[in-house]
Design a protein around this motif. Structure first.
Motif, short mmCIF file in Angstrom:
data_model
loop_
_atom_site.label_atom_id
_atom_site.label_comp_id
_atom_site.label_asym_id
_atom_site.label_seq_id
_atom_site.Cartn_x
_atom_site.Cartn_y
_atom_site.Cartn_z
N TYR A 287 0.84 -1.20 0.00
CA TYR A 287 0.00 0.00 0.00
C TYR A 287 0.88 1.25 0.00
CZ TYR A 287 -4.40 2.48 1.09
OH TYR A 287 -5.50 3.28 1.05
N LEU A 288 1.93 1.25 0.83
CA LEU A 288 2.82 2.40 0.88
C LEU A 288 3.55 2.60 -0.44
CD1 LEU A 288 4.37 2.09 4.46
CD2 LEU A 288 2.90 3.93 3.61
N TYR A 289 3.93 1.51 -1.09
CA TYR A 289 4.61 1.63 -2.37
C TYR A 289 3.70 2.32 -3.38
CZ TYR A 289 8.22 0.37 -5.76
OH TYR A 289 9.25 0.42 -6.67
N ASP A 290 2.42 1.94 -3.39
CA ASP A 290 1.46 2.56 -4.30
C ASP A 290 1.31 4.05 -4.01
OD1 ASP A 290 1.02 0.13 -5.54
OD2 ASP A 290 -0.79 -0.33 -4.39
N ILE A 291 1.33 4.40 -2.72
CA ILE A 291 1.18 5.81 -2.34
C ILE A 291 2.41 6.61 -2.75
CG2 ILE A 291 1.06 7.39 -0.38
CD1 ILE A 291 -0.70 5.30 1.03
N PHE A 292 3.59 6.12 -2.39
CA PHE A 292 4.81 6.88 -2.66
C PHE A 292 5.18 6.93 -4.14
CE2 PHE A 292 5.92 5.74 1.91
CZ PHE A 292 5.55 6.99 2.38
N SER A 293 4.64 6.01 -4.93
CA SER A 293 4.90 6.04 -6.37
C SER A 293 3.79 6.76 -7.13
CB SER A 293 5.07 4.62 -6.91
OG SER A 293 3.90 3.85 -6.70
N ASN A 294 2.80 7.26 -6.41
CA ASN A 294 1.72 8.03 -7.03
C ASN A 294 2.28 9.32 -7.63
OD1 ASN A 294 -0.36 10.45 -6.52
ND2 ASN A 294 -1.53 8.61 -7.01
N LYS A 295 1.87 9.65 -8.82
CA LYS A 295 2.45 10.79 -9.54
C LYS A 295 2.25 12.12 -8.81
CE LYS A 295 -1.64 11.51 -12.48
NZ LYS A 295 -2.14 11.63 -13.88
N ASP A 296 1.11 12.28 -8.13
CA ASP A 296 0.85 13.53 -7.41
C ASP A 296 1.67 13.62 -6.13
OD1 ASP A 296 -1.22 14.61 -9.18
OD2 ASP A 296 -2.44 12.94 -8.46
N VAL A 297 1.82 12.50 -5.45
CA VAL A 297 2.64 12.47 -4.24
C VAL A 297 4.08 12.85 -4.58
CG1 VAL A 297 3.55 11.01 -2.40
CG2 VAL A 297 1.16 10.78 -3.10
N ILE A 298 4.57 12.34 -5.72
CA ILE A 298 5.93 12.64 -6.16
C ILE A 298 6.05 14.09 -6.61
CG2 ILE A 298 7.66 12.13 -7.91
CD1 ILE A 298 6.65 9.23 -7.91
N LYS A 299 5.10 14.53 -7.41
CA LYS A 299 5.15 15.89 -7.97
C LYS A 299 5.12 16.95 -6.89
CE LYS A 299 2.66 18.99 -11.10
NZ LYS A 299 1.49 19.12 -12.04
N HIS A 300 4.27 16.76 -5.88
CA HIS A 300 4.08 17.78 -4.85
C HIS A 300 4.84 17.48 -3.55
CE1 HIS A 300 1.06 19.58 -7.41
NE2 HIS A 300 0.39 18.44 -7.46
N ASN A 301 5.62 16.38 -3.55
CA ASN A 301 6.39 16.01 -2.34
C ASN A 301 5.49 16.02 -1.11
OD1 ASN A 301 8.79 15.70 -3.77
ND2 ASN A 301 9.37 17.84 -3.48
N ILE A 302 4.37 15.34 -1.18
CA ILE A 302 3.38 15.37 -0.10
C ILE A 302 3.94 14.69 1.15
CG2 ILE A 302 1.07 14.65 0.61
CD1 ILE A 302 0.27 14.69 -2.35
N PRO A 303 4.03 15.42 2.26
CA PRO A 303 4.56 14.83 3.50
C PRO A 303 3.63 13.76 4.04
CG PRO A 303 3.65 17.01 3.92
CD PRO A 303 3.64 16.83 2.43
N THR A 304 4.23 12.76 4.68
CA THR A 304 3.47 11.60 5.17
C THR A 304 3.85 11.28 6.60
OG1 THR A 304 3.34 10.66 2.94
CG2 THR A 304 2.95 9.16 4.78
#
Length: 218
Positions: A108-125
């Motif tokens: 699940y975390l891999y899917d989240i961290f490889s999400n294009k928006d998470v990568i583009k915006h460096n979304i903190p987790t």
């Protein structure tokens, strides 16, 4: 998974990753109602504005918009519906059963961290390690190491499988971390923190403080 933000953004929190869970207590309800709320596995997201407070003192100037995405295995894909407008992610794991579910959590975390928006915006987790009051609970440091090892193996498996596909295929797997190095959360562009908590005992100060800190950066 819950998402928070202002009118232009949101925030995300993921309930315990347990295949056997039928009911539980989620931070969204605790933050919203300031009390323990028993819930059943939801088939749709919960959404609302929440005033974050600590001992009656507001932690933010305005209410924060939260979206709680179901943790049900068949509905996890829905998190991607909200990542374009997400300010931060809270990923809740059960620290008392994490060891036996580490593969599912890592996927699940891999899917989240490889999400294009998470990568583009460096979304903190924030990875919130729930049920830390239980005798079988693992400390956040141990959970972090377990997940790093599992994601490292998963990364190798996914990239290797892609290498064996026809070169004309369009599938793409984001490579997390640095090549030729074992995976570490610190290698990601987006900030990842681990904190212990107990939603059942209302020990969620670290969660509220983290949300307030991230929101204060906007």
């Amino acid at each position: 998974m819950d998402y928070f933000g202002n009118s232009d953004s949101n925030y995300c929190n993921c309930p315990q990753i347990e295949k056997s869970v039928k009911k539980g207590y989620i931070p969204y309800s605790r933050l919203r109602d300031r009390k323990q709320v028993q819930t059943h596995t939801s088939m749709k997201e919960n959404e609302g504005y929440i005033n974050l407070e600590d001992n009656g003192e507001p932690l933010t100037k305005v209410p924060i918009h939260f979206v709680d995405v179901p943790g049900h295995e068949k509905l996890r894909f829905k998190f991607s519906d909200f990542t374009p407008i997400t300010c931060g992610i809270i990923f809740l794991v059960d620290s008392s059963t994490c060891a036996k579910n580490v593969r599912s959590i890592a996927e699940y975390l891999y899917d989240i961290f490889s999400n294009k928006d998470v990568i583009k915006h460096n979304i903190p987790t924030l990875i919130a390690c729930n049920k830390n009051d239980m005798i079988t609970a693992l400390p956040p440091e141990r959970i972090q190491t377990m997940l790093e090892n599992e994601i490292n193996q998963l990364r190798n498996t996914r990239t290797s499988a892609l290498d064996h596909q026809d070169s004309s295929g369009t599938d793409y797997v984001e490579f997390l971390g640095y090549e030729n190095e074992r995976f570490k959360f610190e290698h990601l562009e987006n900030e990842v923190n681990f904190e212990k908590c107990s939603v059942d005992k209302n020990e969620i100060t670290e969660i509220k403080s983290w949300v307030a800190e991230i929101y204060g950066r906007l």
